[in-house]
Every structure is written in C-alpha cells, then in structure tokens.
Motif scaffolding. Structure first.
Motif, PDB file in Angstrom:
ATOM      1  N   LEU A 256      34.536 -72.632  54.693  1.00 29.75           N
ATOM      2  CA  LEU A 256      33.683 -72.727  55.792  1.00 29.75           C
ATOM      3  C   LEU A 256      32.451 -73.331  55.271  1.00 29.75           C
ATOM      4  O   LEU A 256      31.870 -74.529  55.701  1.00 29.75           O
ATOM      5  CB  LEU A 256      32.936 -71.380  56.050  1.00 29.75           C
ATOM      6  CG  LEU A 256      32.319 -71.266  57.224  1.00 29.75           C
ATOM      7  CD1 LEU A 256      32.928 -72.042  58.686  1.00 29.75           C
ATOM      8  CD2 LEU A 256      31.770 -69.979  57.601  1.00 29.75           C
ATOM      9  N   ARG A 257      31.735 -73.441  53.978  1.00 31.58           N
ATOM     10  CA  ARG A 257      30.656 -73.818  53.472  1.00 31.58           C
ATOM     11  C   ARG A 257      30.764 -75.281  53.270  1.00 31.58           C
ATOM     12  O   ARG A 257      30.170 -76.096  53.789  1.00 31.58           O
ATOM     13  CB  ARG A 257      30.203 -73.145  51.985  1.00 31.58           C
ATOM     14  CG  ARG A 257      28.801 -73.683  51.648  1.00 31.58           C
ATOM     15  CD  ARG A 257      28.470 -73.174  50.307  1.00 31.58           C
ATOM     16  NE  ARG A 257      29.061 -74.018  49.268  1.00 31.58           N
ATOM     17  CZ  ARG A 257      29.859 -73.265  48.526  1.00 31.58           C
ATOM     18  NH1 ARG A 257      30.190 -72.243  48.430  1.00 31.58           N
ATOM     19  NH2 ARG A 257      30.443 -74.326  47.531  1.00 31.58           N
ATOM     20  N   HIS A 258      32.118 -75.587  52.944  1.00 29.11           N
ATOM     21  CA  HIS A 258      32.492 -77.075  52.643  1.00 29.11           C
ATOM     22  C   HIS A 258      32.548 -77.780  53.892  1.00 29.11           C
ATOM     23  O   HIS A 258      32.079 -78.885  54.280  1.00 29.11           O
ATOM     24  CB  HIS A 258      33.879 -77.241  51.913  1.00 29.11           C
ATOM     25  CG  HIS A 258      33.738 -77.005  50.526  1.00 29.11           C
ATOM     26  ND1 HIS A 258      32.940 -77.536  49.745  1.00 29.11           N
ATOM     27  CD2 HIS A 258      34.748 -76.240  49.763  1.00 29.11           C
ATOM     28  CE1 HIS A 258      32.904 -77.109  48.299  1.00 29.11           C
ATOM     29  NE2 HIS A 258      33.846 -76.418  48.641  1.00 29.11           N
ATOM     30  N   ALA A 259      33.256 -76.986  54.894  1.00 29.14           N
ATOM     31  CA  ALA A 259      33.175 -77.740  56.268  1.00 29.14           C
ATOM     32  C   ALA A 259      31.777 -77.886  56.850  1.00 29.14           C
ATOM     33  O   ALA A 259      31.442 -78.896  57.524  1.00 29.14           O
ATOM     34  CB  ALA A 259      33.905 -76.702  57.381  1.00 29.14           C
ATOM     35  N   MET A 260      30.913 -76.950  56.809  1.00 31.39           N
ATOM     36  CA  MET A 260      29.552 -77.038  57.109  1.00 31.39           C
ATOM     37  C   MET A 260      28.654 -78.156  56.521  1.00 31.39           C
ATOM     38  O   MET A 260      28.052 -78.899  57.242  1.00 31.39           O
ATOM     39  CB  MET A 260      28.730 -75.730  56.991  1.00 31.39           C
ATOM     40  CG  MET A 260      29.198 -74.593  57.800  1.00 31.39           C
ATOM     41  SD  MET A 260      28.847 -74.811  59.733  1.00 31.39           S
ATOM     42  CE  MET A 260      27.256 -74.775  59.656  1.00 31.39           C
ATOM     43  N   ASP A 261      28.976 -78.341  55.159  1.00 28.46           N
ATOM     44  CA  ASP A 261      28.330 -79.463  54.564  1.00 28.46           C
ATOM     45  C   ASP A 261      28.948 -80.844  55.068  1.00 28.46           C
ATOM     46  O   ASP A 261      28.164 -81.684  55.102  1.00 28.46           O
ATOM     47  CB  ASP A 261      28.688 -79.292  52.839  1.00 28.46           C
ATOM     48  CG  ASP A 261      27.944 -78.157  52.262  1.00 28.46           C
ATOM     49  OD1 ASP A 261      26.929 -77.809  52.820  1.00 28.46           O
ATOM     50  OD2 ASP A 261      28.546 -78.045  51.147  1.00 28.46           O
ATOM     51  N   PHE A 262      30.094 -80.921  55.273  1.00 31.37           N
ATOM     52  CA  PHE A 262      30.943 -82.142  55.910  1.00 31.37           C
ATOM     53  C   PHE A 262      29.991 -82.231  57.193  1.00 31.37           C
ATOM     54  O   PHE A 262      29.424 -83.421  57.287  1.00 31.37           O
ATOM     55  CB  PHE A 262      32.155 -81.888  56.179  1.00 31.37           C
ATOM     56  CG  PHE A 262      32.749 -82.929  57.284  1.00 31.37           C
ATOM     57  CD1 PHE A 262      33.342 -83.948  56.424  1.00 31.37           C
ATOM     58  CD2 PHE A 262      32.872 -82.973  58.345  1.00 31.37           C
ATOM     59  CE1 PHE A 262      33.898 -85.062  57.168  1.00 31.37           C
ATOM     60  CE2 PHE A 262      33.355 -84.168  59.269  1.00 31.37           C
ATOM     61  CZ  PHE A 262      33.753 -85.313  58.472  1.00 31.37           C
ATOM     62  N   ILE A 263      29.792 -81.419  57.982  1.00 32.08           N
ATOM     63  CA  ILE A 263      29.140 -81.499  59.351  1.00 32.08           C
ATOM     64  C   ILE A 263      27.739 -81.806  59.054  1.00 32.08           C
ATOM     65  O   ILE A 263      27.254 -82.830  59.870  1.00 32.08           O
ATOM     66  CB  ILE A 263      29.094 -80.421  60.118  1.00 32.08           C
ATOM     67  CG1 ILE A 263      30.665 -79.746  60.477  1.00 32.08           C
ATOM     68  CG2 ILE A 263      28.333 -80.366  61.473  1.00 32.08           C
ATOM     69  CD1 ILE A 263      31.268 -80.669  61.412  1.00 32.08           C
ATOM     70  N   ASP A 264      26.895 -81.450  58.090  1.00 35.98           N
ATOM     71  CA  ASP A 264      25.702 -81.830  57.751  1.00 35.98           C
ATOM     72  C   ASP A 264      25.720 -83.168  56.877  1.00 35.98           C
ATOM     73  O   ASP A 264      24.528 -83.690  56.675  1.00 35.98           O
ATOM     74  CB  ASP A 264      25.078 -80.896  56.849  1.00 35.98           C
ATOM     75  CG  ASP A 264      24.881 -79.283  57.652  1.00 35.98           C
ATOM     76  OD1 ASP A 264      24.652 -79.581  59.015  1.00 35.98           O
ATOM     77  OD2 ASP A 264      24.588 -78.533  57.113  1.00 35.98           O
ATOM     78  N   GLY A 265      26.778 -83.958  56.622  1.00 35.32           N
ATOM     79  CA  GLY A 265      26.965 -84.992  55.958  1.00 35.32           C
ATOM     80  C   GLY A 265      26.673 -85.082  54.612  1.00 35.32           C
ATOM     81  O   GLY A 265      26.221 -86.069  53.782  1.00 35.32           O
ATOM     82  N   ARG A 266      27.181 -84.024  53.834  1.00 41.18           N
ATOM     83  CA  ARG A 266      27.119 -83.672  52.398  1.00 41.18           C
ATOM     84  C   ARG A 266      28.275 -83.536  51.947  1.00 41.18           C
ATOM     85  O   ARG A 266      29.155 -83.020  52.408  1.00 41.18           O
ATOM     86  CB  ARG A 266      26.070 -82.475  52.075  1.00 41.18           C
ATOM     87  CG  ARG A 266      24.629 -82.596  52.568  1.00 41.18           C
ATOM     88  CD  ARG A 266      24.040 -81.494  51.937  1.00 41.18           C
ATOM     89  NE  ARG A 266      24.444 -80.361  52.213  1.00 41.18           N
ATOM     90  CZ  ARG A 266      23.878 -79.651  53.185  1.00 41.18           C
ATOM     91  NH1 ARG A 266      23.236 -79.674  54.031  1.00 41.18           N
ATOM     92  NH2 ARG A 266      24.718 -78.315  53.719  1.00 41.18           N
ATOM     93  N   LEU A 267      28.413 -84.086  50.695  1.00 42.78           N
ATOM     94  CA  LEU A 267      29.931 -83.954  49.997  1.00 42.78           C
ATOM     95  C   LEU A 267      29.231 -83.344  48.641  1.00 42.78           C
ATOM     96  O   LEU A 267      28.157 -83.595  47.982  1.00 42.78           O
ATOM     97  CB  LEU A 267      30.526 -85.222  49.640  1.00 42.78           C
ATOM     98  CG  LEU A 267      31.365 -85.886  50.773  1.00 42.78           C
ATOM     99  CD1 LEU A 267      31.814 -87.176  50.471  1.00 42.78           C
ATOM    100  CD2 LEU A 267      32.467 -85.013  50.853  1.00 42.78           C
ATOM    101  N   PRO A 268      30.278 -82.567  47.891  1.00 44.64           N
ATOM    102  CA  PRO A 268      29.910 -82.066  46.611  1.00 44.64           C
ATOM    103  C   PRO A 268      29.537 -83.251  45.555  1.00 44.64           C
ATOM    104  O   PRO A 268      30.252 -84.146  45.570  1.00 44.64           O
ATOM    105  CB  PRO A 268      31.001 -81.173  46.326  1.00 44.64           C
ATOM    106  CG  PRO A 268      31.933 -80.972  47.456  1.00 44.64           C
ATOM    107  CD  PRO A 268      31.404 -81.961  48.381  1.00 44.64           C
TER     108      PRO A 268
END
Length: 122
Positions: free
Chosen positions: A71-83
């Motif tokens: 879920l955190r990774h998906a939220m990061d995706f939505i916010d335009g962030r990648l690890p």
C-alpha cells in the motif's frame, strides 16, 4: 502522435488524450442527461453502480492485513515517488504512467486497490 519516416512520433499525445477524455465525458453527459454528476442523482443508473462498488470496496477492505508495504509503495507511486536505488526507504521524484498490480489469484490484489482507493478519498 503517429509514425514519420518509420519512427514513432509522440509529440502532442497528452493534448490528444486530454481532448479524447473531454469529448468522452461530454458524450456521456449527453447520453445520460445529467450535469452535476451521477452521485448527485440517487435514481440515476450510475448511482446504483457507485453504491454497489462502495459495498464491494467495504467488503474487500474489512480485513486488510499484511499488505501495508505494498500500500505504501502504491501511495508513493501516486505521489510520483519511486524507491531510491541506494535505499528502499528514500524516494526520488519520478514520472510514472501506469501502476500494474500482478499476482496469483487470492493474494489480495483487489483488496489492495480497494484500500488504495479509500486512502486516496481521505
């Protein structure tokens, strides 16, 4: 967009996509004769679908366990962030076009997306 001298040309595709979506929305509005949107009209056919979708979403997220990282990774995706390559906890700005969720049947893909949708509404 198109092909020029055998090479793909992508200039103007964002404007084209925007025009397509605007035209599609206008056609839907004309077809269903509403201006404020289906959510404001309880007897509208799309309102029943929205209520059914909300019930499904609630049932899928009633017990949501073990997928907090996804879920955190998906939220990061939505916010335009990648690890960041150096650290899975740091994120770097990125431009992403699609989120693809894959996995075996029963792993919780639908539940994850339902939870993501609920999180985005809040």
């Amino acid at each position: 967009g198109g092909v020029v001298k055998g090479q793909p040309v992508t200039t103007g595709l964002e404007d084209f996509a925007s025009d397509v979506l605007e035209t599609l929305w206008k056609k839907l509005a004309d077809q269903f004769s509403y201006t404020a949107g289906p959510a404001s009209m309880p007897d509208h056919p799309l309102s029943a679908l929205r209520r059914a979708q909300a019930r499904l979403q609630a049932s899928l997220t009633q017990v949501f366990a073990g997928r907090a990282e996804e879920l955190r990774h998906a939220m990061d995706f939505i916010d335009g962030r990648l690890p960041d390559a150096g650290s899975p906890r740091r994120a770097a700005p990125a431009r992403l076009d699609a989120l693809v969720v894959v996995g075996e049947p029963g792993l919780g893909k639908s539940s994850l997306l339902a939870k993501l949708s609920l999180c985005l509404r809040r």
